[in-house]
Design an enzyme around this catalytic site. Structure first.
Site, PDB file in Angstrom:
ATOM      1  N   CYS A  60      31.743  -4.126 -20.339  1.00 32.02           N
ATOM      2  CA  CYS A  60      32.596  -4.222 -21.533  1.00 32.02           C
ATOM      3  C   CYS A  60      32.106  -5.329 -22.469  1.00 32.02           C
ATOM      4  CB  CYS A  60      34.046  -4.514 -21.147  1.00 32.02           C
ATOM      5  SG  CYS A  60      34.746  -3.254 -20.078  1.00 32.02           S
ATOM      6  N   ARG A 143      36.182   4.594 -20.651  1.00 35.48           N
ATOM      7  CA  ARG A 143      35.532   4.296 -21.941  1.00 35.48           C
ATOM      8  C   ARG A 143      35.665   5.524 -22.847  1.00 35.48           C
ATOM      9  NH1 ARG A 143      33.052  -0.463 -20.641  1.00 35.48           N
ATOM     10  NH2 ARG A 143      32.672  -0.614 -18.407  1.00 35.48           N
TER      11      ARG A 143
HETATM   12  C1  BEZ Z   1      32.469  -3.579 -16.534  1.00 39.19           C
HETATM   13  O1  BEZ Z   1      31.500  -4.213 -16.137  1.00 39.19           O
HETATM   14  O2  BEZ Z   1      32.826  -3.611 -17.712  1.00 39.19           O
HETATM   15  C2  BEZ Z   1      33.221  -2.731 -15.570  1.00 39.19           C
HETATM   16  C3  BEZ Z   1      32.513  -2.103 -14.550  1.00 39.19           C
HETATM   17  C4  BEZ Z   1      33.208  -1.327 -13.634  1.00 39.19           C
HETATM   18  C5  BEZ Z   1      34.589  -1.195 -13.742  1.00 39.19           C
HETATM   19  C6  BEZ Z   1      35.265  -1.817 -14.767  1.00 39.19           C
HETATM   20  C7  BEZ Z   1      34.590  -2.590 -15.690  1.00 39.19           C
END
Ligand code: BEZ
Length: 242
Positions: A60, A143
């Site tokens: 993110c 997402r």
């Molecule tokens: C992230 O790194 O943004 C992420 C990865 C897996 C699950 C939720 C967030």
């Protein structure tokens, strides 16, 4: 209603999502830039409403830095960015401050996120937009990306799982392609970018089909597959703000 039935109904609710061509569901929300009313505050402009799973997570963070870096480019294409996660306002503020102060990614640093980030602890917006997909996570938004046009109509949606960072060139390409289709009444073929040939709408009668095959400005593989040139500058001058 029995517990399992109730759970099932709640899951169905989480899955309800607007479809292409629907009016974007309305909401009022608190964001890092103050209150917004969507889509009415953005009438006359395009918006990309996108969700991410959580603040203070690496994928993110990389996405927010990239979007913030490209914000001016999207603005020039008459498009506003609006983010969302199921986190509170103070978490959002702390995360965006950390990004600016500490994080370097892909040659970017000192990145300030100026577009609104919606706090959605109640999941009110996430549920309206089907951003929670329980098979992936019951507590975090996937997402999701919604393209909403100047009339407040959903024009495209793209969903990615939690582990997959989005491709921002593709989001920009899709935005420009949809605006090109609207302005020039054409369709855009696979992997189209401004300057590439565009597709003219399919012939609706036998007469038009024959005319197509001999029209000088068209290149026809067959009566149903005709392309024409569309100058890159013409497209970009028409779409991009000066
Ligand atoms: C992230 O790194 O943004 C992420 C990865 C897996 C699950 C939720 C967030």
């Amino acid at each position: 209603m029995e517990a399992t039935q109730l759970e099932e109904t709640q899951i169905q609710e989480s899955f309800s999502m607007p479809k292409i061509g629907d009016k974007a569901p309305e909401f009022t929300a608190i964001t890092t830039q103050g209150e917004i009313n969507f889509p009415s505050d953005y009438k006359g402009e395009w918006s990309i409403l996108f969700s991410h799973p959580a603040d203070f997570t690496p994928v993110c963070t990389s996405e927010f830095m990239t979007f913030a870096h490209l914000e001016e480019k999207f603005k020039k294409a008459n498009c506003n960015l609006i983010g969302l996660s199921i986190d509170g306002l103070y978490s959002h503020i702390a995360w965006l401050r950390t990004i600016k102060e500490k994080i370097k990614f892909n040659g970017m640093e000192n990145i300030e996120v100026k577009f609104p980030l919606i706090e959605d602890i109640s999941m009110n917006v996430a549920k309206k937009y089907g951003m929670i997909q329980p098979g992936e996570s019951k507590t975090q938004a996937v997402r999701a990306v919604f393209f909403v046009d100047p009339e407040g109509i959903v024009r495209a949606l793209i969903y990615y799982p939690l582990s997959l960072g989005r491709n921002f060139d593709e989001l920009y390409r899709a935005l420009i392609a949809m605006q090109t289709s609207d302005k020039f009444n054409v369709a855009t073929p696979a992997d189209w970018n401004p300057g590439d040939d565009v597709i003219v709408s399919p012939a609706g009668s036998c007469g038009v089909a024959s005319e197509r095959m001999t029209a000088e400005e068209l290149e026809c593989e067959d009566w149903f597959f005709c392309t024409k040139k569309l100058d890159k500058d013409l497209v970009l001058n028409d779409i991009l703000k000066k």
